[in-house]
Design an enzyme around this catalytic site. Structure first.
Site, PDB file in Angstrom:
ATOM      1  N   GLY A 157       0.811  -1.208   0.000  1.00 30.42           N
ATOM      2  CA  GLY A 157       0.000   0.000   0.000  1.00 30.42           C
ATOM      3  C   GLY A 157       0.840   1.250   0.000  1.00 30.42           C
ATOM      4  O   GLY A 157       1.943   1.275   0.548  1.00 30.42           O
ATOM      5  N   GLY A 199       0.262   5.745   0.180  1.00 24.04           N
ATOM      6  CA  GLY A 199      -0.696   6.817   0.375  1.00 24.04           C
ATOM      7  C   GLY A 199      -0.016   8.089   0.821  1.00 24.04           C
ATOM      8  O   GLY A 199       1.211   8.175   0.885  1.00 24.04           O
ATOM      9  N   GLY A 200      -0.830   9.088   1.152  1.00 16.47           N
ATOM     10  CA  GLY A 200      -0.290  10.382   1.527  1.00 16.47           C
ATOM     11  C   GLY A 200       0.449  10.368   2.853  1.00 16.47           C
ATOM     12  O   GLY A 200       1.260  11.236   3.131  1.00 16.47           O
ATOM     13  N   GLY A 231       2.230   7.597   4.053  1.00 15.24           N
ATOM     14  CA  GLY A 231       3.356   6.678   4.108  1.00 15.24           C
ATOM     15  C   GLY A 231       3.204   5.507   3.159  1.00 15.24           C
ATOM     16  O   GLY A 231       2.245   5.413   2.392  1.00 15.24           O
ATOM     17  N   THR A 232       4.183   4.581   3.245  1.00 12.81           N
ATOM     18  CA  THR A 232       4.197   3.357   2.440  1.00 12.81           C
ATOM     19  C   THR A 232       4.130   2.165   3.382  1.00 12.81           C
ATOM     20  O   THR A 232       4.792   2.149   4.427  1.00 12.81           O
ATOM     21  CB  THR A 232       5.481   3.284   1.589  1.00 12.81           C
ATOM     22  OG1 THR A 232       5.552   4.450   0.774  1.00 12.81           O
ATOM     23  CG2 THR A 232       5.471   2.056   0.705  1.00 12.81           C
ATOM     24  N   VAL A 233       3.347   1.151   3.024  1.00 11.84           N
ATOM     25  CA  VAL A 233       3.132  -0.016   3.885  1.00 11.84           C
ATOM     26  C   VAL A 233       3.764  -1.236   3.238  1.00 11.84           C
ATOM     27  O   VAL A 233       3.574  -1.493   2.047  1.00 11.84           O
ATOM     28  CB  VAL A 233       1.630  -0.256   4.135  1.00 11.84           C
ATOM     29  CG1 VAL A 233       1.437  -1.446   5.070  1.00 11.84           C
ATOM     30  CG2 VAL A 233       0.992   0.984   4.738  1.00 11.84           C
ATOM     31  N   LYS A 238       4.421   0.224   8.401  1.00 14.09           N
ATOM     32  CA  LYS A 238       4.154   1.499   7.732  1.00 14.09           C
ATOM     33  C   LYS A 238       5.292   2.482   7.984  1.00 14.09           C
ATOM     34  O   LYS A 238       5.583   2.833   9.126  1.00 14.09           O
ATOM     35  CB  LYS A 238       2.846   2.083   8.234  1.00 14.09           C
ATOM     36  CG  LYS A 238       2.504   3.451   7.638  1.00 14.09           C
ATOM     37  CD  LYS A 238       1.172   3.931   8.163  1.00 14.09           C
ATOM     38  CE  LYS A 238       0.836   5.316   7.661  1.00 14.09           C
ATOM     39  NZ  LYS A 238      -0.438   5.805   8.174  1.00 14.09           N
ATOM     40  N   ASP A 258      -9.585  10.864   8.745  1.00  9.98           N
ATOM     41  CA  ASP A 258      -9.582  10.423   7.336  1.00  9.98           C
ATOM     42  C   ASP A 258     -10.469   9.189   7.188  1.00  9.98           C
ATOM     43  O   ASP A 258     -10.053   8.134   6.690  1.00  9.98           O
ATOM     44  CB  ASP A 258      -8.153  10.108   6.882  1.00  9.98           C
ATOM     45  CG  ASP A 258      -8.054   9.983   5.360  1.00  9.98           C
ATOM     46  OD1 ASP A 258      -8.999  10.404   4.665  1.00  9.98           O
ATOM     47  OD2 ASP A 258      -7.038   9.459   4.871  1.00  9.98           O
TER      48      ASP A 258
END
Length: 746
Positions: free
Chosen positions: A422, A424-425, A427-429, A443, A540
């Site tokens: 994954g 996103g705004g 971070g990266t998972v 994450k 969010d």
């Protein structure tokens, strides 16, 4: 009919005879006139006795009181080019006219031009035979042994034919090329083309023909009716003549053998074969400029004036050339005219540096290791690691692990791209396996500011204490890096967004299942708002942040935008965060993030469950892009069916649909104070799930729902990881998984 002939060779005959009594080469003295009428006279051309080479004598004549102009024979000289070996003169225009006042008598005034016995030839590159008129055919003839003859036809019937004429293409005007080596021509008009009829139509009674410089001619329709060209003073046009040293030789080799007649007198000159006719020209050698026909006439050219060197380099003028130099560390490449890195210097510096590194490597490594440990300790302190350890000591049994950076690097194969599940705004998972063979989601957070660093340890403490079945569990964190890393439990079955809109929608999930997942998500958010201390605002909320575990139970995730509920109600955020389509309008206007902001976003999720549509459609009409706006308009017009999917109509009770729509409408209220609490939403969803079902029907429905999810229908489109069969259910069946779904980092 008048026929006029200009023989440049005859005019120059006297010059040739006079030159026979003088030396073959006349070098101009200081008394020779260098200019006439603003035209520079360059040798071998000259004005006066012993000032020019044979055949190149120019006369400076007074054309009116106090006005002088240069002439070559009978033709006015416009300029001289030594480099190109050309001159420009004014040539006479031949005319052919119908005179209505003289009984229709056709009169002509044609010119011939003879330069065959001179150093001059008509330029086939720059000149064209040009004819102007209506119903006109003119000829150009070379009466020498070449036998050349050509013509050009120009026609037109009325002025409208010429309205858009902008080029010389046959309507009112035509042009034709001439051959090389042409030194004589004669102009004549074909009498079969009668201009009297054209004159009666008001198109003018004159036709014109001339050999002239093509670049200087722009056709105008006014030329058809004008009679100005009949005037010998006005009726002239520029013509280009190629000149060369043509004294009985056609090659440079032969000319160089006779020192008495060789024209290239400068020591820095070279001989060039004439491009038009026999003979040769002289040019200055490369790196020199000036007059090659004079002794010492070619002098060194300053090439640096034109900046020939590459950007960043320096130009140094030399005799007959120039030299480029580049800054230290770069070397001039003459082939590509660039300043390239000096590999020799770089290699020497690199070897020296390498030796220094070798001798100081041990000390450097020790110093760097100490600095790294200091940096890790500083990061650990900034992120609240000491506070976290103190709490872990005081609260025994706290289910939270502080991982080292090395442990997480090993768990993710050094953050290999294949481990990404994954982005996103926030971070990266990465999917990883930590000690004890436990599958986790790691994450790597995006950059955070200093204020967030100070609050990070406290937030980790709060999240570590949250233990709710509908919230993703935080297993631990890593604090010894610049940007903290979070370790969550691994959730395998994707998101609610994928279940409604994505590839998993092929499962054809019953509406009761979606309602159950929404209810569970509401319970999780209610726990954050009501039971966490202090309360946590998610910030969010969206269907992509509601994960589904192995039993398809909802798990609220991604707290990258979460904040602790402020004790000061006037506290503002510095930057609005969230996802378009879910953002609370009041939050965007006031920059105050409250629990009611999460309620608004959850209302959009209810619309996704109810309608099956995405929150925002960027490719549709502007008025239909926002799902919430369309829904509120439909509710206001009492036309809810307009946005419901076809499979909903008639399959679910109207009371259930109306109840869910009313709940969504309350959540989407523009005023946050009018929206319900998450606890009220969870209670209402629990009531709606039981609505219109008897207890035994409800039990059967729950069993059907579980079977449809856990058995995996033939139309399912899950992406199953190789070698993974899923988690066993209570019935012992395997549940399909989607381990690569993009979650956590939405």
């Amino acid at each position: 009919m008048k026929v006029r002939s200009v023989h440049l060779g005859l005019v120059g005959l006297l010059l040739v005879l006079a030159a026979q009594e003088a030396p073959a080469i006349a070098v101009p003295g200081p008394q020779c006139q260098k200019q006439c009428g603003g035209v520079d006279i360059h040798y071998p051309f000259g004005i006066g006795d012993n000032c020019s080479r044979s055949g190149f004598n120019v006369s400076c004549q007074e054309v009116q009181d106090g006005v002088y102009k240069p002439f070559l024979g009978d033709f006015e000289l416009l300029n001289i080019s030594l480099i190109h070996g050309t001159i420009r003169e004014l040539n006479h225009i031949s005319t052919y006219c119908y005179n209505s006042s003289d009984g229709g008598f056709m009169s002509s005034s044609t010119w011939s031009f003879d330069a065959s016995n001179t150093p001059f030839r008509f330029s086939d590159v720059h000149n064209k035979f040009t004819v102007i008129g209506c119903n006109t055919l003119a000829y150009i003839v070379d009466n020498t042994d070449k036998g050349y003859q050509s013509g050009c036809v120009s026609t037109c019937q009325n002025l409208s034919d010429l309205a858009d004429a902008s080029s010389c293409s046959g309507l009112g005007c035509c042009q034709t090329d001439i051959p090389k080596g042409m030194g004589f021509y004669n102009v004549s008009f074909d009498r079969g083309f009668d201009t009297s009829q054209i004159s009666r139509l008001g198109l003018g009674g004159c036709s014109y023909a001339v050999l002239m410089e093509a670049a200087e001619f722009n056709f105008s329709t006014t030329y058809i009716n004008t009679t100005d060209f009949n005037d010998t003073k006005i009726g002239r046009a520029p013509v280009v003549m190629d000149w060369a040293i043509r004294e009985g030789t056609s090659s440079c080799e032969v000319a160089k053998r006779d020192d008495s007649t060789y024209a290239c007198l400068s020591s820095n000159s070279k001989c060039v074969v004439s491009p038009n006719g026999p003979g040769y020209l002289c040019n200055c050698s490369n790196g020199y400029e000036g007059n090659p026909y004079l002794p010492d006439g070619c002098h060194d050219a300053d090439e640096c004036k034109n900046s020939p060197c590459p950007s960043g380099g320096a130009c140094h003028n030399t005799v007959g050339g120039y030299r480029c130099s580049c800054p230290v560390g770069r070397k001039f490449n003459q082939r590509s005219n660039t300043c390239d890195p000096d590999t020799t210097l770089i290699t020497g510096v690199a070897i020296g540096f390498f030796l220094v590194v070798i001798f100081s490597s041990f000390g450097y490594m020790i110093l760097q290791k100490r600095k790294l440990n200091q940096v890790k300790q500083e990061h650990f302190r900034q992120h609240g690691g000491m506070i976290l350890f103190e709490r872990m000591r005081s609260e025994k049994g706290l289910a939270f692990t502080v991982f080292s950076e090395a442990e997480l690097v090993k768990a993710t194969d050094n953050y290999d791209k294949s481990r990404i599940i994954g982005k996103g705004g926030h971070g990266t998972v990465y999917k990883g396996i930590v000690k004890g063979n436990m599958h986790v989601a790691i994450k790597r957070c995006a950059l955070i500011d200093e204020r967030q660093k100070k609050e990070f340890g406290q937030e980790m403490l709060i999240l570590s204490q949250i233990n709710h079945k509908n919230i993703v569990k935080l297993e631990g964190c890593c604090l010894e890096v610049e940007v903290p890393m979070l370790v969550y439990e691994f959730i395998p079955n994707g998101t609610l967004y994928e279940l409604i809109h994505g590839k998993n929608q092929a499962l054809q999930i019953p509406f009761s299942t979606l309602l159950r997942i929404a209810h569970e998500a509401a319970e999780g958010l209610n726990f954050l708002h009501s039971y966490a201390s202090p309360p946590i605002i998610h910030g969010d909320v969206k269907s992509a942040n509601i994960l589904l575990d192995s039993n398809y139970m909802a798990k609220v995730s991604d707290f990258g935008a979460s904040v602790l509920a402020p004790s000061d109600k006037e506290q503002y955020v510095t930057m609005v965060q969230g996802t378009c389509g879910y953002l609370d309008p009041e939050y965007m206007q006031t920059c105050q993030l409250t629990e009611k902001s999460d309620v608004y976003s959850f209302g959009v999720i209810l619309l996704e469950v109810l309608t099956g549509q995405e929150p925002l459609k960027l490719d549709g009409p502007e008025k239909q892009r926002s799902l919430s706006s369309n829904f509120l308009s439909a509710m206001k017009e009492n036309n809810l069916n307009a946005i419901l999917p076809s499979h909903m109509k008639g399959q679910e009770s109207n009371e259930l649909i109306r109840g869910l729509a009313e709940l969504a409408k309350q959540c989407l209220d523009m005023c946050g104070s009018n929206r319900p609490l998450m606890k009220e939403i969870a209670d209402e969803l629990g009531r709606l799930r039981k609505l219109s079902l008897h207890p035994w029907v409800q039990i059967n429905a729950e069993m059907i729902e579980t079977q449809s999810l856990l058995s995996g229908t033939p139309t399912a489109s899950f992406e199953i990881e190789a070698g993974t069969t899923g988690y066993p259910t209570q019935e012992g069946e395997n549940l399909p998984m989607n381990p690569r779904s993009s979650y956590y980092a939405r």
